[in-house]
Design an enzyme around this catalytic site. Structure first.
Site, PDB file in Angstrom:
ATOM      1  CG  LEU A 161      -1.891  24.286 -23.734  1.00 43.18           C
ATOM      2  CD1 LEU A 161      -1.508  25.402 -22.784  1.00 43.18           C
ATOM      3  CD2 LEU A 161      -1.398  24.621 -25.117  1.00 43.18           C
ATOM      4  N   GLY A 162      -4.245  21.116 -21.639  1.00 39.47           N
ATOM      5  CA  GLY A 162      -5.541  20.514 -21.981  1.00 39.47           C
ATOM      6  C   GLY A 162      -6.564  21.628 -22.105  1.00 39.47           C
ATOM      7  CB  ILE A 164      -7.731  23.815 -17.415  1.00 34.60           C
ATOM      8  CG1 ILE A 164      -8.976  23.104 -16.892  1.00 34.60           C
ATOM      9  CG2 ILE A 164      -7.305  24.943 -16.463  1.00 34.60           C
ATOM     10  CD1 ILE A 164      -8.801  22.375 -15.578  1.00 34.60           C
ATOM     11  CB  SER A 183       1.773  19.444 -22.782  1.00 37.53           C
ATOM     12  OG  SER A 183       0.487  19.069 -22.393  1.00 37.53           O
ATOM     13  NE  ARG A 184       0.258  12.665 -21.113  1.00 37.72           N
ATOM     14  CZ  ARG A 184      -0.637  11.705 -21.175  1.00 37.72           C
ATOM     15  NH1 ARG A 184      -0.536  10.659 -20.408  1.00 37.72           N
ATOM     16  NH2 ARG A 184      -1.652  11.780 -22.010  1.00 37.72           N
ATOM     17  NE  ARG A 241      -7.123  17.200  -7.736  1.00 34.13           N
ATOM     18  CZ  ARG A 241      -8.099  17.870  -8.339  1.00 34.13           C
ATOM     19  NH1 ARG A 241      -7.958  19.171  -8.582  1.00 34.13           N
ATOM     20  NH2 ARG A 241      -9.224  17.271  -8.692  1.00 34.13           N
ATOM     21  CD  GLU A 270      -6.729  20.934  -1.605  1.00 36.93           C
ATOM     22  OE1 GLU A 270      -7.884  20.486  -1.734  1.00 36.93           O
ATOM     23  OE2 GLU A 270      -6.087  21.404  -2.535  1.00 36.93           O
ATOM     24  CG  HIS A 288      -9.393  22.295  -4.415  1.00 34.00           C
ATOM     25  ND1 HIS A 288      -8.725  21.089  -4.300  1.00 34.00           N
ATOM     26  CD2 HIS A 288      -9.887  22.317  -5.682  1.00 34.00           C
ATOM     27  CE1 HIS A 288      -8.840  20.417  -5.440  1.00 34.00           C
ATOM     28  NE2 HIS A 288      -9.545  21.149  -6.288  1.00 34.00           N
ATOM     29  CB  ALA A 290      -9.735  27.377  -9.185  1.00 33.30           C
TER      30      ALA A 290
HETATM   31  O1  LIG Z   1     -10.566  20.519  -8.669  1.00 38.90           O
HETATM   32  C1  LIG Z   1     -11.475  20.463  -9.440  1.00 38.90           C
HETATM   33  C2  LIG Z   1     -11.556  19.502 -10.503  1.00 38.90           C
HETATM   34  O2  LIG Z   1     -10.740  18.571 -10.560  1.00 38.90           O
HETATM   35  O3  LIG Z   1     -12.474  19.618 -11.336  1.00 38.90           O
END
Ligand SMILES: O=CC(=O)O
Length: 324
Positions: A161-162, A164, A183-184, A241, A270, A288, A290
């Site tokens: 929950l950073g 993003i 989260s951590r 990732r 990838e 990849h 997004a």
């Molecule tokens: O994959 C994209 C990022 O790490 O910003």
């Protein structure tokens, strides 16, 4: 006006050519003397040796492995600038040991990654891509298409929950979802329920969205046990990732119908994507990307340049690396 030659500008090492994430070279070359290793006829180690005593800053795209071997060839290096949020391609332990600073794109990509994460979740649940294929092929001959399930009211667990994850949570709330997270550590300023175990998070949700960093601790964190806890009807989305999920297990679960579906923007190796996934209508894949829109790439470029300018003026870095 004094006209600078590029040799008078601070050196900036770039090892591999940029791809979709390209920071306009014209912007960079106005301010820095670009050392483009890929354009040199010299083998990489000889190229680096030529600049070993002078190069202090490097811009690294995600496919450049900034490992201890590379860093050893760059004894004067003081700054690694990443134009992305994820820095799993950089040996952070070695950078820390050497006193090399690392910067990231900060939150430049957060909104776009969050949009894609929610888009993938809706696509898998409501079968949008699969229905598109159906309409373009079989609609007339085969009648109705199976219904997808509603997003509103579903329980969605966010892993990481950073910035993003928070942007994903905000969007999901607007859809009427019930959000919880792992989260951590627990963030006391958030009202979402916190699960210290990702297994518990999976067991108590209808979908999981993975958006944490890849580290030694999160590598294959989504394993057989977590996927089993998620269950047959549930969906997993990964915009973090690839290697955070044990991909072989995920493929096995999907092929055997042991989880409900997956929306995947990232993969373990990838650009290799397991072919078993291609035939599955409950799996939506993206390459990849997004994070990347022209707007977010522009914003990341500004951050890269601001970090480099701060470094060369001995000012505090704009987005020093911090993980969530
Ligand atoms: O994959 C994209 C990022 O790490 O910003």
């Amino acid at each position: 006006m004094v006209q600078f030659q590029s040799q008078d500008l601070p050196q900036l090492l770039i090892i591999h050519p940029p791809l979709s994430l390209a920071i306009a070279e014209s912007q960079l070359s106005q301010k820095f003397h670009l050392l483009k290793a890929w354009e040199s006829e010299l083998p990489l180690d000889q190229f680096l040796t030529t600049y070993a005593c002078s190069v202090q800053a490097m811009l690294c795209y995600p496919f450049t492995q900034v490992n201890a071997d590379l860093l050893r060839l760059l004894p004067a290096l003081k700054l690694v600038v990443s134009p992305t949020a994820g820095v799993n391609n950089i040996d952070l332990v070695e950078c820390r040991r050497r006193g090399i600073s690392v910067t990231t794109s900060g939150s430049a990509f957060s909104e776009d990654v969050a949009d894609t994460a929610v888009g993938l979740l809706i696509d898998v649940r409501r079968k949008i891509s699969a229905a598109d294929r159906f309409v373009k092929g079989l609609w007339t001959s085969k009648g109705d298409y199976p219904l997808g399930s509603k997003l509103g009211g579903k329980r969605v667990g966010i892993v990481g929950l950073g910035s993003i994850g928070s942007a994903i949570g905000k969007r999901l709330e607007a859809f009427g979802c019930i959000v919880s997270y792992n989260s951590r550590s627990k963030n006391p300023s958030l009202t979402y329920p916190f699960y210290s175990s990702v297994h518990e998070l999976a067991a108590n949700n209808d979908a999981l969205i993975i958006c944490c960093p890849l580290t030694d601790q999160t590598h294959h964190m989504i394993n057989k046990e977590v996927l089993s806890a998620l269950g047959r009807k549930e969906v997993i989305v990964n915009v973090g990732r690839g290697a955070i999920i044990d991909e072989k297990e995920l493929v096995r679960f999907l092929v055997h119908g042991e989880i409900g579906g997956a929306g995947l923007d990232v993969f373990e190796n990838e650009p290799h994507v397991p072919e078993e996934l291609f035939a599955l209508d409950n799996v939506v894949l993206s390459p990849h990307n997004a994070a990347f829109t022209p707007e977010s790439v522009e914003s990341s470029s500004r951050i890269v340049i601001a970090n480099l300018e701060a470094f060369f003026s001995n000012e505090p870095l704009v987005t020093p690396f911090m993980d969530d």
